[in-house]
Design a protein around this motif. Structure first.
Motif, mmCIF file in Angstrom:
data_model
loop_
_atom_site.group_PDB
_atom_site.id
_atom_site.type_symbol
_atom_site.label_atom_id
_atom_site.label_comp_id
_atom_site.label_asym_id
_atom_site.label_seq_id
_atom_site.Cartn_x
_atom_site.Cartn_y
_atom_site.Cartn_z
ATOM 1 N N VAL A 108 42.212 50.462 42.242
ATOM 2 C CA VAL A 108 40.903 49.797 42.276
ATOM 3 C C VAL A 108 41.039 48.283 42.153
ATOM 4 N N MET A 109 42.170 47.833 41.641
ATOM 5 C CA MET A 109 42.424 46.388 41.569
ATOM 6 C C MET A 109 42.270 45.759 42.956
ATOM 7 N N ARG A 110 42.655 46.484 43.977
ATOM 8 C CA ARG A 110 42.496 45.986 45.356
ATOM 9 C C ARG A 110 41.246 46.543 46.023
ATOM 10 N N SER A 111 41.051 47.861 45.915
ATOM 11 C CA SER A 111 39.929 48.476 46.642
ATOM 12 C C SER A 111 38.582 47.998 46.123
ATOM 13 N N ARG A 167 35.790 52.448 32.700
ATOM 14 C CA ARG A 167 36.048 51.116 33.271
ATOM 15 C C ARG A 167 36.649 50.192 32.224
ATOM 16 N N ASP A 168 36.188 50.287 30.986
ATOM 17 C CA ASP A 168 36.760 49.453 29.914
ATOM 18 C C ASP A 168 38.258 49.708 29.762
ATOM 19 N N ASP A 169 38.672 50.973 29.947
ATOM 20 C CA ASP A 169 40.111 51.284 29.847
ATOM 21 C C ASP A 169 40.895 50.557 30.943
ATOM 22 N N LEU A 170 40.317 50.541 32.161
ATOM 23 C CA LEU A 170 40.998 49.841 33.259
ATOM 24 C C LEU A 170 41.140 48.354 32.951
ATOM 25 N N VAL A 171 40.053 47.761 32.485
ATOM 26 C CA VAL A 171 40.082 46.330 32.192
ATOM 27 C C VAL A 171 41.080 46.030 31.095
ATOM 28 N N GLN A 172 41.118 46.869 30.070
ATOM 29 C CA GLN A 172 42.053 46.639 28.953
ATOM 30 C C GLN A 172 43.504 46.780 29.415
ATOM 31 N N PHE A 173 43.776 47.806 30.228
ATOM 32 C CA PHE A 173 45.147 47.991 30.722
ATOM 33 C C PHE A 173 45.557 46.792 31.573
ATOM 34 N N TYR A 174 44.643 46.362 32.437
ATOM 35 C CA TYR A 174 44.925 45.198 33.286
ATOM 36 C C TYR A 174 45.214 43.959 32.433
ATOM 37 N N GLN A 175 44.357 43.683 31.461
ATOM 38 C CA GLN A 175 44.527 42.468 30.656
ATOM 39 C C GLN A 175 45.798 42.516 29.815
ATOM 40 N N THR A 176 46.224 43.707 29.462
ATOM 41 C CA THR A 176 47.424 43.839 28.633
ATOM 42 C C THR A 176 48.692 43.570 29.430
ATOM 43 N N TYR A 177 48.763 44.085 30.637
ATOM 44 C CA TYR A 177 50.039 44.080 31.357
ATOM 45 C C TYR A 177 50.107 43.118 32.549
ATOM 46 N N PHE A 178 48.978 42.710 33.081
ATOM 47 C CA PHE A 178 49.011 41.794 34.229
ATOM 48 C C PHE A 178 48.821 40.375 33.720
ATOM 49 N N GLN A 179 49.952 39.799 33.329
ATOM 50 C CA GLN A 179 49.987 38.466 32.749
ATOM 51 C C GLN A 179 51.043 37.632 33.458
ATOM 52 N N PRO A 180 50.892 36.309 33.450
ATOM 53 C CA PRO A 180 51.927 35.482 34.100
ATOM 54 C C PRO A 180 53.313 35.686 33.490
#
Length: 499
Positions: free
Chosen positions: A108-111, A225-238
């Motif tokens: 869903v990050m892309r779609s 959706r909150d789980d998706l956002v939390q997972f994204y914020q945790t692992y998709f970092q510079p």
């Protein structure tokens, strides 16, 4: 003017034409190419020049202030640019009760489009420029990639950065992804090949292991959706990102573009916990059966926990793989060709970068040949553990590995991908060249030692997906006292459907 000729003249012309044709054929025949004139030779008599030395294309590696590692490799053969961002994550870090979370997030990050570009608009822009941006999360990493014509690089790279930094995660796309997962769950027992692959991993790693667990209706229901956002914020970092770009660009211009799109991206205050889950073999041997009365064939996998690519035995076991498999390999020669037990048969040491892989053998055979097939594969495993391979086998196997080596470097993109993979998993950048040197130095004694050390018959788990009534002799005849353990593959119902 009339074309009527005297009959004698017509005959003279006719025979003259034939004579000239025959003469031409004779001359052509005496002037055949050397290739056509040479007698056919057996493939073992063919000789080839040595392979050229492999030279890596020039590339630039640097690290940005926010922790992003960047690889740039120019390639001006075509007016194209492609790139990928690899993130230190994976679905092995998702909670067990929310299995499927990382995959849905990666999709869903892309779609789902971005904050500034809804999905349809994003798709339209990319399609109009014959460009692409894709994202995903697998067992050991997350990824985003793009491809574009070099003339559209700035715009497409901007969208690529936007997808990474500002995904929207709309609820309707999350629900669509869940619906697709539910469909795949309902169909997952349709294919016996899929069943044997899935259930074998569970028998080796354990049903709760992130390397074997499966998405269920219930785990999907637990994902928000909150789980998706939390997972994204945790692992998709510079600080967890490795960026690689290859293609038709100027390095200095590309550095400026990267700085423009990612330079102000600040890492999270606390780093993600990247401790890898522990791995232990769940079953120490045993014979397991998934009874499928409709089948006329048995689908078999057998093996035990394996190792990593950086373990000491990996190189000789790579050569052992060639001795055992493929046309000319022991399993095909003995189990398939001589005994006629199966069309497909294999046994591989399948290593992984940062967690133990598996030693896995198997194949497909008719139901009544199931026991004979298993015994034959076990016999070949025992044979290679107890006596050295021949010098001819060693030479053939090493040639197969070394001759395939060059296919690791077919394109600059392939080379760049390998460099990123080594950096990601903490391997030396010249790992593959060290591997080649060690292959060249491998001896029959090395292979025997590796086989005795790493192949463990007493740890082999055997799984059969087949028709129990048609497997005759039965699996219990494999050895005295063998207990055949049934495996239940019933799909658990969703909580909502039970209600």
């Amino acid at each position: 003017m009339s074309d009527q000729r005297h009959p004698f003249a017509q005959k003279l012309i006719h025979y003259g034409t034939i004579a000239l044709t025959v003469l031409a054929l004779v001359l052509l025949g005496s002037w055949r190419s050397p290739v056509l004139a040479s007698p056919a030779r057996h493939y073992t008599e063919l000789t080839f020049p040595p392979l050229p030395e492999i030279e890596l294309p020039d590339y630039t590696r640097y690290e940005m202030d926010n922790g992003i590692v960047v690889y740039l490799m120019e390639d001006h053969e075509l007016p194209l640019v492609g790139g990928s961002a690899t993130f230190r994550t994976g679905d092995r870090f998702e909670p067990a009760e929310k299995t499927g979370l990382a995959s849905i997030m990666g999709e869903v990050m892309r779609s789902g489009g971005t904050v500034n570009h809804p999905p349809d608009r994003l798709n339209q822009i990319l399609e109009q420029r014959a460009a692409s941006v894709e994202t995903g999360v697998d067992i050991s990493s997350g990824s985003a990639s793009f491809s574009a014509l070099s003339e559209d690089l700035a715009e497409v790279f901007g969208l690529f950065a936007e997808v990474i930094r500002q995904p929207a995660f709309p609820q309707d796309k999350i629900e669509l992804s869940k619906t697709q997962f539910r469909g795949s769950i309902s169909r997952r027992n349709d294919d016996p090949d899929e069943i044997v692959g899935r259930e074998f991993q569970k028998l080796i790693y354990g049903t709760e292991s992130p390397y074997a667990r499966t998405v269920e209706y219930t785990t999907l229901d637990n994902i928000s959706r909150d789980d998706l956002v939390q997972f994204y914020q945790t692992y998709f970092q510079p600080s967890t990102m490795i960026l690689g770009i290859v293609g038709d660009f100027d390095t200095e211009t590309m550095r400026s573009l990267i700085e423009e799109q990612f330079g102000d991206w600040q890492p999270a205050p606390s780093a993600a916990d990247l401790t890898l889950p522990a791995v232990n073999q769940a079953n120490q041997g045993g014979v397991f059966l998934v009874d499928q009365p409709q089948l006329t064939q048995s689908f078999i996998q057998m093996g035990h926990l394996g190792g990593q690519l950086n373990s000491p035995g990996y190189v000789p076991l790579s050569v052992l793989n060639e001795v055992m498999n493929g046309f000319g390999g022991r399993l095909v020669n003995e189990v398939r060709s001589r005994q006629g037990l199966a069309y497909v048969v294999y046994a591989y040491w399948s290593a992984r970068f940062d967690y133990p892989g598996v030693f896995i053998g198997g194949g497909q055979t008719r139901s009544e040949a199931t026991v004979s097939f298993i015994q034959s594969v076990l016999a070949e495993i025992e044979k290679i553990r107890t006596s050295p391979i021949s010098d001819i086998e060693l030479a053939r196997a090493k040639d197969a590995v070394l001759n395939a080596f060059i296919f690791n470097f077919q394109t600059p993109a392939q080379v760049l991908s390998r460099l990123i993979r080594y950096e990601y998993f903490g391997y030396p950048s010249d790992f593959i060249f060290r591997y080649r040197r060690e292959i060249e130095n491998t001896t029959t004694a090395d292979i025997l030692e590796a086989a005795q050390t790493y192949l463990q018959p007493d740890q082999i788990v055997t799984l059969v997906v087949g028709n129990s009534a048609a497997i005759n002799p039965p699996l219990s005849s494999l050895a005295p006292g063998v207990e055949v353990i049934p495996v239940d593959i019933t799909i658990p119902e969703a909580v909502t459907s039970r209600q």
